[in-house]
Every structure is written in structure tokens, then in C-alpha cells.
Scaffold this motif. Structure first.
Motif, mmCIF file in Angstrom:
data_model
loop_
_atom_site.group_PDB
_atom_site.id
_atom_site.type_symbol
_atom_site.label_atom_id
_atom_site.label_comp_id
_atom_site.label_asym_id
_atom_site.label_seq_id
_atom_site.Cartn_x
_atom_site.Cartn_y
_atom_site.Cartn_z
ATOM 1 N N TYR A 246 0.840 -1.206 0.000
ATOM 2 C CA TYR A 246 0.000 0.000 0.000
ATOM 3 C C TYR A 246 0.870 1.249 0.000
ATOM 4 C CZ TYR A 246 -4.365 -2.485 1.038
ATOM 5 O OH TYR A 246 -5.458 -3.296 0.983
ATOM 6 N N LEU A 247 2.001 1.187 0.718
ATOM 7 C CA LEU A 247 2.889 2.348 0.790
ATOM 8 C C LEU A 247 3.589 2.611 -0.540
ATOM 9 C CD1 LEU A 247 4.619 2.061 4.292
ATOM 10 C CD2 LEU A 247 3.090 3.862 3.511
ATOM 11 N N GLY A 248 3.615 1.609 -1.423
ATOM 12 C CA GLY A 248 4.188 1.857 -2.745
ATOM 13 C C GLY A 248 5.174 0.823 -3.241
ATOM 14 N N ALA A 249 5.557 -0.155 -2.397
ATOM 15 C CA ALA A 249 6.482 -1.196 -2.871
ATOM 16 C C ALA A 249 5.787 -2.047 -3.936
ATOM 17 C CB ALA A 249 6.917 -2.072 -1.704
ATOM 18 N N ASP A 250 6.558 -2.495 -4.931
ATOM 19 C CA ASP A 250 5.995 -3.416 -5.918
ATOM 20 C C ASP A 250 5.851 -4.811 -5.320
ATOM 21 O OD1 ASP A 250 5.910 -1.676 -8.317
ATOM 22 O OD2 ASP A 250 8.075 -1.599 -7.969
ATOM 23 N N LEU A 266 4.542 -12.759 1.844
ATOM 24 C CA LEU A 266 4.937 -12.032 0.639
ATOM 25 C C LEU A 266 3.695 -11.440 -0.017
ATOM 26 C CD1 LEU A 266 6.562 -15.001 0.747
ATOM 27 C CD2 LEU A 266 7.697 -13.978 -1.182
ATOM 28 N N ARG A 267 3.843 -10.215 -0.484
ATOM 29 C CA ARG A 267 2.743 -9.581 -1.212
ATOM 30 C C ARG A 267 3.339 -8.803 -2.381
ATOM 31 N NH1 ARG A 267 0.462 -12.397 1.717
ATOM 32 N NH2 ARG A 267 -1.455 -12.103 2.908
ATOM 33 N N SER A 268 2.581 -8.722 -3.469
ATOM 34 C CA SER A 268 3.008 -7.849 -4.566
ATOM 35 C C SER A 268 1.789 -7.180 -5.169
ATOM 36 C CB SER A 268 3.747 -8.649 -5.652
ATOM 37 O OG SER A 268 2.812 -9.336 -6.466
ATOM 38 N N THR A 269 2.042 -6.188 -6.004
ATOM 39 C CA THR A 269 0.940 -5.583 -6.740
ATOM 40 C C THR A 269 0.574 -6.510 -7.899
ATOM 41 O OG1 THR A 269 2.437 -4.445 -8.231
ATOM 42 C CG2 THR A 269 1.752 -3.239 -6.251
ATOM 43 N N GLN A 270 -0.637 -6.320 -8.410
ATOM 44 C CA GLN A 270 -1.090 -7.050 -9.592
ATOM 45 C C GLN A 270 -0.183 -6.705 -10.781
ATOM 46 O OE1 GLN A 270 -3.810 -8.922 -8.753
ATOM 47 N NE2 GLN A 270 -3.512 -10.016 -10.655
ATOM 48 N N ARG A 271 0.213 -5.431 -10.839
ATOM 49 C CA ARG A 271 1.064 -4.951 -11.927
ATOM 50 C C ARG A 271 2.393 -5.702 -11.933
ATOM 51 N NH1 ARG A 271 4.835 -0.919 -11.553
ATOM 52 N NH2 ARG A 271 5.577 -0.104 -13.558
ATOM 53 N N PHE A 272 2.966 -5.885 -10.750
ATOM 54 C CA PHE A 272 4.224 -6.612 -10.636
ATOM 55 C C PHE A 272 4.048 -8.053 -11.140
ATOM 56 C CE2 PHE A 272 6.912 -9.564 -8.207
ATOM 57 C CZ PHE A 272 8.177 -9.043 -8.457
ATOM 58 N N ALA A 273 2.981 -8.700 -10.699
ATOM 59 C CA ALA A 273 2.749 -10.106 -11.089
ATOM 60 C C ALA A 273 2.604 -10.211 -12.602
ATOM 61 C CB ALA A 273 1.504 -10.637 -10.391
ATOM 62 N N GLU A 274 1.853 -9.289 -13.199
ATOM 63 C CA GLU A 274 1.591 -9.361 -14.639
ATOM 64 C C GLU A 274 2.829 -9.040 -15.466
ATOM 65 O OE1 GLU A 274 -1.850 -6.886 -15.185
ATOM 66 O OE2 GLU A 274 -3.083 -8.315 -14.035
ATOM 67 N N ARG A 275 3.513 -7.953 -15.085
ATOM 68 C CA ARG A 275 4.657 -7.511 -15.904
ATOM 69 C C ARG A 275 5.896 -8.362 -15.694
ATOM 70 N NH1 ARG A 275 4.065 -1.330 -16.867
ATOM 71 N NH2 ARG A 275 6.324 -1.359 -16.861
ATOM 72 N N SER A 276 6.123 -8.824 -14.455
ATOM 73 C CA SER A 276 7.350 -9.576 -14.194
ATOM 74 C C SER A 276 7.146 -11.070 -14.430
ATOM 75 C CB SER A 276 7.795 -9.366 -12.754
ATOM 76 O OG SER A 276 6.948 -10.085 -11.872
ATOM 77 N N GLY A 277 5.900 -11.523 -14.338
ATOM 78 C CA GLY A 277 5.627 -12.953 -14.474
ATOM 79 C C GLY A 277 6.031 -13.760 -13.244
ATOM 80 N N HIS A 299 -0.712 -17.691 -3.780
ATOM 81 C CA HIS A 299 -1.159 -17.173 -5.073
ATOM 82 C C HIS A 299 -0.047 -16.336 -5.718
ATOM 83 C CE1 HIS A 299 -5.210 -18.414 -3.997
ATOM 84 N NE2 HIS A 299 -4.990 -17.896 -2.809
ATOM 85 N N ALA A 300 -0.337 -15.781 -6.895
ATOM 86 C CA ALA A 300 0.658 -14.980 -7.608
ATOM 87 C C ALA A 300 1.052 -13.745 -6.804
ATOM 88 C CB ALA A 300 0.123 -14.574 -8.973
ATOM 89 N N THR A 301 0.085 -13.071 -6.180
ATOM 90 C CA THR A 301 0.389 -11.808 -5.498
ATOM 91 C C THR A 301 0.377 -11.919 -3.974
ATOM 92 O OG1 THR A 301 -1.933 -11.151 -5.540
ATOM 93 C CG2 THR A 301 -0.578 -10.419 -7.390
ATOM 94 N N ALA A 302 0.074 -13.089 -3.448
ATOM 95 C CA ALA A 302 0.004 -13.262 -1.986
ATOM 96 C C ALA A 302 0.437 -14.664 -1.628
ATOM 97 C CB ALA A 302 -1.413 -13.011 -1.481
ATOM 98 N N ALA A 303 1.485 -14.773 -0.805
ATOM 99 C CA ALA A 303 1.985 -16.098 -0.462
ATOM 100 C C ALA A 303 2.640 -16.049 0.905
ATOM 101 C CB ALA A 303 2.992 -16.556 -1.518
ATOM 102 N N SER A 304 2.924 -17.216 1.438
ATOM 103 C CA SER A 304 3.593 -17.273 2.735
ATOM 104 C C SER A 304 4.287 -18.607 2.892
ATOM 105 C CB SER A 304 2.581 -17.090 3.868
ATOM 106 O OG SER A 304 1.676 -18.165 3.869
ATOM 107 N N TYR A 305 5.244 -18.648 3.795
ATOM 108 C CA TYR A 305 5.833 -19.927 4.165
ATOM 109 C C TYR A 305 6.359 -19.853 5.582
ATOM 110 C CZ TYR A 305 10.551 -18.015 3.171
ATOM 111 O OH TYR A 305 11.694 -17.270 3.178
#
Ligand SMILES: [Mn+2]
Length: 334
Positions: A246-250, A266-277, A299-305
Motif C-alpha cells: 500500500y505504501l508503494g512497494a511493488d 509475501l505480497r506484490s501488486t497485480q502490476r508486478f505479477a503481470e509484468r514480471s511474471g 497465489h501470484a500476489t500473496a503467499a507465505s511460508y
């Protein structure tokens, strides 16, 4: 194990069902619990005499606890009898079934997985109804109702709507199928404003503190065109990682020690998931967990271990994996 048709659920003669358990993943979120709630109604439509318990290994989240007062159901944290039917909903990694997994394995009952997480090989299930394209397990439960031509009561429609909204960031990331399902639920009496209200939580002091401390301890990295951010925090790792995005990290990684293990979110933006694969679940969490000795996915944008190594080392390894997937060097921004 091949995919099976929703209309064939429960893959046995309903007349044979005396008891059933619908099992959520550890620390059940609203999608897991409300999908289980709806699944219970579905089972009792097929077998009205069947006693259904909702299994909640390790309990439920605070929001789920609130929703379970609105949608009450008989539940158990521990396995108590040999159920004729076990349905695991929204589980993803079987490890998240805790001790229910071993009990299920020994059970003579029919074991079914209803999920939207990627399928793992060699599972305990006899049958699987899984749609990775669905944003929530609730959508898959809806599909079983609809394909079997079963009525969805208003209360169950409301529960399913709230589950879908929870897992789709209030429909922001819902796909066409998810939206069609939502419309079908509205037609059956579910209410959007009510769902928004019921999904709202009063701020939790511990969570607020964790998020602000997480921000205070954050580190910033440049990975090619991307900005990665990390933080160390002993609780609410998922919330902290999401806050960093939310603060702006990809892409963000939050880790900390909790109950004798290191938990990494781990979290990412949708944009990161789509553009970086880069898919955080399959490419990062699963990979790093296997390397460090642990379990995880997502998932692609949300994961944990979770793992036994120190949080700092887990964060380093996770960042290195992300950087190598992206094909760039990691540079800390100070
Ligand atoms: Mn889910």
C-alpha cells in the motif's frame, strides 16, 4: 488426481452420509469459514439427516470469529469421529490442515477437496473440484450449488457473497465468473451494503502496532525497475507485507518469529505479477521453503511460508530468489 465435475459431488450415495466434516485451513479466513458454512447447507440439502461439523484447525481469524456469530455453525478445532464425508475447502497446502490431515488419511470416509489454490500431487483426497481461475473457494462452492440445481437460501447467499468479496478485495480483482456468481447471489437475496458492513472490522490494536512498527523497520531495495521492501515483525506478517505494498512497494516481504518458527509473508501488486511474471506462491514461497526446509505456497500476489531458519536469513533468501527470477541485481536504497 484428475479434476471432477461439480455436479457429481459428493461422489457417493448421499443416503450413506450420517456425518460429515467440512474442514477449513489453519486459522480460517472468511473465505474458508463461509465456504464451509455454505458447503454444510449444500450437504444437508442432499442428505437432510446428515450431521455436519465445520473443522477449524488452529481456530479462526478475528474477522472470521465475528462472522461466525452472524453465520453460526457447529464447529470443532479437533477431529472427533470418523466422518462419512470430509470436504476440505480453501486449503491450498495440506500442511494447513494440521492434525486433521493424518486423521483424514486414516478415515474410511469419502475425501473431497473444493478449492481455488493450485493442486498438489499426491494429496489425501479421493476427489477434487478445483478452479485456479476462481478468486475464492466460495465461487467453486456456488458452482456446485448451481450445477446440481440446488436452492441457495438467502443466508447462504449472503455468506457466499461475503466470502467472495473478502477474497477479491471487495471485487476489485474478481473475474467475469466471479462477478456472474455475485449477480446470481444478489438475485437470491444477498445484499452488497450488508456484506460491506459485515466485512468491516474495528481496528485491532496489535495489528495497528505491528503495521506501524513494520513501517518503522522497513528496508528498501531496488531490483531493476522494481522496488522491493522488507520488514521484520513478530506478528501480523501478512498485514505488514500488504501495508508495505500500500505504501508503494511493488513487492514486499515481512518475516518474524512466532511460536517457535519463522513466518514469512509475501505480497506484490497485480502490476508486478503481470509484468514480471513472478508468481510469489509457486516461484518464490514454494521454492524458498523447499530450499530452507519449510512449508508454504500461495497465489501470484500473496503467499507465505514457514521455516526454522532465522527471520533475517529467510528474508535474504526470499529477496535473492525474487531478484534472480527478475534477472537483476539487488541494491539497497539507504
Ligand atoms: Mn480463499
Amino acid at each position: 488426481m484428475a479434476q471432477e465435475r461439480p455436479e457429481d459431488f459428493p461422489f457417493t450415495d448421499p443416503k450413506s452420509l450420517r456425518t460429515a466434516a467440512v474442514i477449513c485451513h489453519r486459522n480460517a479466513d472468511p473465505d474458508a469459514y463461509l465456504s464451509a458454512y455454505a458447503m454444510s447447507s449444500l450437504i444437508r440439502k442432499l442428505a437432510p439427516w446428515c450431521r455436519v461439523t465445520i473443522g477449524t484447525p488452529g481456530g479462526v481469524t478475528a474477522l472470521t470469529a465475528k462472522l461466525s456469530k452472524r453465520f453460526p455453525h457447529e464447529g470443532a478445532e479437533k477431529w472427533s469421529e470418523d466422518y462419512d464425508l470430509c470436504v476440505a475447502v480453501d486449503v491450498g497446502d495440506e500442511e494447513l490442515l494440521d492434525d486433521w490431515r493424518a486423521k483424514m488419511e486414516d478415515s474410511r470416509g469419502v475425501k473431497v477437496l473444493v478449492d481455488h489454490h493450485p493442486i498438489r500431487e499426491g494429496g489425501v483426497y479421493d476427489h477434487m473440484i478445483v478452479d485456479e481461475a476462481a478468486t475464492s473457494a466460495a465461487e467453486v462452492v456456488c458452482r456446485i450449488f448451481f450445477r446440481k440445481g440446488l436452492d441457495v437460501e438467502r443466508d447462504v447467499a449472503q455468506a457466499l457473497l461475503e466470502a467472495i468479496m473478502f477474497d477479491s478485495s471487495h471485487l476489485t480483482i474478481a473475474g467475469p465468473e466471479g462477478l456472474r456468481t455475485v449477480v446470481a447471489l444478489l438475485d437470491r437475496g444477498a445484499d452488497l451494503a450488508e456484506a460491506r458492513r459485515e466485512l468491516r472490522m474495528d481496528p485491532d490494536y496489535g495489528e495497528v502496532l505491528a503495521k506501524l512498527k513494520g513501517a518503522q523497520r522497513l528496508k528498501i531495495f531496488r531490483v531493476g525497475e522494481w522496488v522491493a521492501s522488507t520488514s521484520l515483525i513478530g506478528s501480523f506478517q501478512a498485514h505488514v507485507a500488504r501495508s508495505l505494498v500500500y505504501l508503494g512497494a511493488d513487492v514486499a516481504v515481512a518475516a518474524g518469529e512466532s511460536e517457535g518458527e519463522t513466518r514469512v509473508s509475501l505480497r506484490s501488486t497485480q502490476r508486478f505479477a503481470e509484468r514480471s511474471g513472478v508468481r510469489l506462491g509457486k516461484d518464490v514461497a514454494e521454492h524458498v521453503a523447499a530450499k530452507l526446509g519449510g512449508h508454504g505456497g500461495g497465489h501470484a500476489t500473496a503467499a507465505s511460508y514457514s521455516t526454522k531458519v532465522e527471520p533475517e536469513a529467510a528474508v535474504d533468501e526470499t529477496l535473492r530468489r525474487i531478484a534472480s527470477m527478475l534477472g537483476y541485481e539487488l541494491k539497497e536504497v539507504t
